[in-house]
Motif scaffolding. Structure first.
Motif, PDB file in Angstrom:
ATOM      1  N   GLY A  36      81.218  44.801  37.368  1.00  0.00           N
ATOM      2  CA  GLY A  36      79.843  45.314  37.745  1.00  0.00           C
ATOM      3  C   GLY A  36      79.071  44.232  37.168  1.00  0.00           C
ATOM      4  N   THR A  71      75.305  52.957  33.994  1.00  0.00           N
ATOM      5  CA  THR A  71      75.555  52.759  35.711  1.00  0.00           C
ATOM      6  C   THR A  71      76.953  52.213  35.768  1.00  0.00           C
ATOM      7  OG1 THR A  71      72.985  52.056  35.756  1.00  0.00           O
ATOM      8  CG2 THR A  71      74.822  51.639  37.631  1.00  0.00           C
ATOM      9  N   SER A 129      78.928  55.339  35.337  1.00  0.00           N
ATOM     10  CA  SER A 129      79.259  56.165  36.699  1.00  0.00           C
ATOM     11  C   SER A 129      80.094  55.642  37.452  1.00  0.00           C
ATOM     12  CB  SER A 129      77.788  56.265  37.131  1.00  0.00           C
ATOM     13  OG  SER A 129      76.912  56.915  36.357  1.00  0.00           O
ATOM     14  N   LEU A 130      80.203  54.349  37.467  1.00  0.00           N
ATOM     15  CA  LEU A 130      81.026  53.669  38.474  1.00  0.00           C
ATOM     16  C   LEU A 130      82.492  54.035  38.141  1.00  0.00           C
ATOM     17  CD1 LEU A 130      81.868  51.510  40.796  1.00  0.00           C
ATOM     18  CD2 LEU A 130      81.746  49.837  39.213  1.00  0.00           C
ATOM     19  N   GLU A 132      83.569  57.607  39.118  1.00  0.00           N
ATOM     20  CA  GLU A 132      83.532  57.822  40.524  1.00  0.00           C
ATOM     21  C   GLU A 132      84.979  57.046  40.842  1.00  0.00           C
ATOM     22  OE1 GLU A 132      81.507  57.036  44.553  1.00  0.00           O
ATOM     23  OE2 GLU A 132      80.552  56.042  42.943  1.00  0.00           O
ATOM     24  N   ALA A 166      71.725  56.789  39.383  1.00  0.00           N
ATOM     25  CA  ALA A 166      73.155  57.182  39.577  1.00  0.00           C
ATOM     26  C   ALA A 166      72.666  58.326  40.491  1.00  0.00           C
ATOM     27  CB  ALA A 166      73.402  57.841  38.206  1.00  0.00           C
ATOM     28  N   SER A 201      71.871  56.543  43.856  1.00  0.00           N
ATOM     29  CA  SER A 201      73.167  56.021  44.480  1.00  0.00           C
ATOM     30  C   SER A 201      74.033  57.317  44.985  1.00  0.00           C
ATOM     31  CB  SER A 201      74.283  55.567  43.058  1.00  0.00           C
ATOM     32  OG  SER A 201      73.554  54.404  42.884  1.00  0.00           O
ATOM     33  N   GLN A 202      74.272  58.485  44.636  1.00  0.00           N
ATOM     34  CA  GLN A 202      74.784  59.543  45.068  1.00  0.00           C
ATOM     35  C   GLN A 202      74.255  59.862  46.393  1.00  0.00           C
ATOM     36  OE1 GLN A 202      75.160  63.431  43.256  1.00  0.00           O
ATOM     37  NE2 GLN A 202      77.145  63.472  43.702  1.00  0.00           N
ATOM     38  N   TYR A 209      76.178  52.251  46.229  1.00  0.00           N
ATOM     39  CA  TYR A 209      76.231  51.856  44.878  1.00  0.00           C
ATOM     40  C   TYR A 209      74.980  50.923  44.513  1.00  0.00           C
ATOM     41  CZ  TYR A 209      78.088  50.470  40.229  1.00  0.00           C
ATOM     42  OH  TYR A 209      78.128  50.289  38.829  1.00  0.00           O
ATOM     43  N   ASP A 247      72.836  48.626  41.498  1.00  0.00           N
ATOM     44  CA  ASP A 247      73.101  48.027  40.586  1.00  0.00           C
ATOM     45  C   ASP A 247      72.000  47.153  40.112  1.00  0.00           C
ATOM     46  OD1 ASP A 247      73.078  45.857  42.259  1.00  0.00           O
ATOM     47  OD2 ASP A 247      75.263  45.463  42.039  1.00  0.00           O
TER      48      ASP A 247
END
Length: 676
Positions: A143, A334, A337-338, A341, A649, A652-653, A658, A660
């Motif tokens: 990322g 962040t 969180s990736l 997921e 986060a 993004s949801q 996503y 960044d």
């Protein structure tokens, strides 16, 4: 002992008095070939580098920065000349007749596209064998994260006022570091520091943007006063402060993480690039803070961290709330969180599996905010809704998302910085029973001053009205370091306690007056082990977990925060109401800052506006009563560190995209959602 009435810098005025303005460069980088202008009117001064009798620079831990450009331009807006006069309109008209001819004009690539030659410092740390683990990894997730320069949240004026009082130069400055202003002015004017008195003015809040920059403004006002022999005042306009004032450091971070079959961390490789602007400011401090925080709070045996400082042709960049930490935690949280997921794991469960319970109280704090916000149920519901919809634009109702983050705030200078400077606080109990505390900390209208007065009164058993803090005049106080980086509560407050304890021990065995001075020492236990990337690099750390829930309008791309839940571990809470108020104010600022990008502002625009009542999110705050910390620690930076990753986060949801980078104005959200 008489206490001085403190005013805001804009309230100081003499008659007659000269106003001082700054004429700045119009190119980013080059040589000054010729400066020409007509003879100034009577009573007006034009001052350049050649008029400085002493050093044409301000000294910082990372090196020197020119006060006025001398032959070479290093950044757009660099001060070249000072104009001093008694009529501002006349000064502005005269500035239009000043011509500066440049040659050898060059431009460095921007921070987002920098060349290798722009790296002016690099720091590498590692533990374990991350290269081997990454090579043999079950899965590697990468990322790239970017945090832009941050807002100057302080709304009060920045400036300086200089005059001679009984033949002695006195400088009034809205600064968080009185003695740095004094040493700078003395160096520029080629006089002894003891021949300058610096007095602090009032200011409404401190976000660590008044650490070194006020020394520049004080030097300009003091130079004009010395040359003219008159009182001189310099006040930056709101536009000037916005576009040329101090600003937080942009950060670009690359994460490579090796995960096992369960989605848990096996290795972390992080590269952190910090923009310095044209001159590094506290570069070692920023690099070390970033090195310690780059990998986040996760328990991983194999870690590699590279931090770099990158030169550009922008103004020197400064500390901001969460200095050196906000960008790193934005990236690490962040990225976490990736990973959660991709591994199809609830973010809370993933964090709890991978956090080091021995190192921090974050597992307990995360569990607490998750329960208060109903995080896991909402996250699962919003995730299911996201997967079912065909596209966000086709929705006719707001999109919802929820995010969670766990962070810490470092208090004081990194590592042994507090000890190498030997900052000091002195207290004296007078014969009449009043206590005087002498410190250059506890500046402005800081609430810690009243807490220190209350604690001193408790220790000595005297009325609070009998405790006086002298903190505004370099002639009367010792060097206690800057009133920033949350040092007030973590360092200065503790030194006040120690001074009062020392006086109390001698009080009934020795006659009054009694005096005690104390300097700070880092605790030996748990000190920072750089080779292992373990331990605490600060005098104290404050921990927080945060959940943000929001809605996104799929058409207008406007965001509405539905709720913020926060749990904090900061040792003893000295005044709960004030602590909650400070956090609530910071959370409001931080949420507001999530959508304002300075790079997209027009020259005439301002990011400052009062939020509407409907835009203020409901906030729920709890403190950890079973804290492992013995002493109190600062909390002022926590909102600016924890809100961005939790907010991003959640966004993004909600958007199903996503994100960044940070901040995220509507136009940037639209670009992401359009895939551009």
């Amino acid at each position: 002992m008489e206490q001085r009435r403190i005013q805001y810098i804009d309230d100081y005025f003499d008659s007659p008095m000269l106003h001082v303005s700054i004429l700045r460069s119009q190119v980013e980088r080059g040589k000054i070939n010729l400066i020409s202008y007509p003879d100034p009117p009577d009573g007006m001064l034009v001052l350049g580098a050649q008029d400085i009798p002493g050093e044409n620079c301000i000294h910082l831990s990372a090196g020197k920065i020119p006060i006025l450009a001398e032959g070479t331009i290093h950044y757009l807006g660099q001060p070249v000349l000072l104009i001093a006069g008694n009529n501002r309109q006349e000064m502005e008209e005269f500035a239009g007749y000043v011509s500066i001819d440049y040659r050898d004009i060059t431009v460095l690539p921007s921070f987002e596209n920098f060349f290798e030659k722009q790296i002016i410092k690099e720091h590498r740390l590692s533990r374990g064998n991350p290269e081997k683990v990454l090579k043999d990894a079950f899965q590697i997730l990468e990322g790239s994260y970017y945090v832009d320069e941050t807002l100057p949240w302080s709304l009060d004026a920045q400036g300086a006022f200089a005059r001679y009082e009984e033949g002695r130069l006195v400088v009034y400055s809205s600064t968080q570091w009185l003695h740095h202003v004094r040493s700078t002015v003395a160096g520029v004017l080629d006089i002894r520091p003891t021949d300058v008195t610096v007095r602090r003015t009032a200011f409404s809040a401190q976000f660590d943007e008044k650490l070194w920059y006020p020394s520049f403004l004080a030097a300009y006002a003091a130079l004009a006063a010395q040359v003219s022999g008159k009182s001189c005042k310099l006040i930056l306009s709101a536009n000037e402060l916005l576009h040329h004032g101090p600003r937080g450091t942009p950060v670009a971070i690359e994460h490579r993480s090796a995960v096992d079959k369960n989605g848990d961390l096996a290795a972390i490789d992080v590269t952190v690039n910090l923009e310095s602007g044209a001159f590094p400011v506290y570069s070692e401090e920023a690099l070390q803070r970033a090195s310690a925080a780059a990998a986040g709070n996760y328990n991983c045996k194999n870690v590699s961290v590279t931090t770099r400082l990158v030169e550009t042709t922008r103004r020197p960049l400064d500390f901001s709330p969460g200095a050196g930490l906000a960008g790193c935690f934005f990236a690490s949280e962040t990225h976490a969180s990736l990973i959660a997921e991709v591994s199809q794991t609830d973010p809370l469960n993933w964090k709890l599996r991978n956090l080091d319970e021995k190192e921090s109280p974050l597992p307990e704090l995360l569990t607490k905010v998750a329960a208060a916000s109903d995080f896991s149920r909402k996250h699962a519901a919003y995730e299911l809704a996201k997967k079912r919809r065909s596209s966000p634009e086709q929705e006719n109702r707001p999109l919802r998302g929820i995010g969670i983050a766990g962070v810490y705030q470092g208090n004081g200078f990194f590592g042994r910085g507090e000890e190498t400077e030997r900052f000091k606080v002195t207290a004296r109990l007078e014969s009449e029973g009043d206590l005087y505390i002498f410190t250059s900390g506890l500046s402005g209208m800081h609430k810690t001053a009243s807490l220190a007065r209350r604690r001193a009164a408790e220790i000595l058993g005297i009325p609070r009205s009998g405790v006086h803090i002298i903190n505004d005049d370099t002639d009367r106080i010792p060097e206690s370091g800057p009133s920033g980086l949350s040092r007030n509560i973590t360092v200065v407050y503790r030194l006040v306690e120690r001074c009062c304890d020392a006086i109390q021990k001698k009080r009934f065995r020795n006659p009054l007056p009694l005096e005690a001075s104390r300097s700070f020492r880092l605790p030996a236990k748990g000190r920072w082990e750089e080779s292992q990337l373990q331990g605490s690099p600060y005098a104290a750390r404050s921990w927080a977990a945060c959940v943000v829930e929001l809605e996104l309008d799929p058409i207008l791309l406007e965001k509405s925060v539905r709720g913020v839940w926060v749990a904090v571990d900061c040792g003893e809470v000295l005044h709960r109401h004030r602590a909650e108020s400070a956090l609530e104010t910071g959370i409001l600022h931080a949420v507001e800052g999530c959508t304002v990008n300075l790079q997209n502002l027009e020259a005439s625009e301002s990011p400052f506006h009062l939020p509407k009542l409907k835009d203020i999110p409901p906030v729920e705050i709890s403190f950890n009563r079973g804290s492992r910390q013995k002493f109190s620690s600062g909390i002022g930076d926590l909102p600016y560190i924890m809100i961005p990753p939790a907010f991003t986060a959640a966004l993004s949801q909600a958007a199903g995209v996503y994100f960044d980078r940070f901040p995220l104005p509507p136009r940037k959200i639209h670009q992401y959602m359009e895939g551009t």
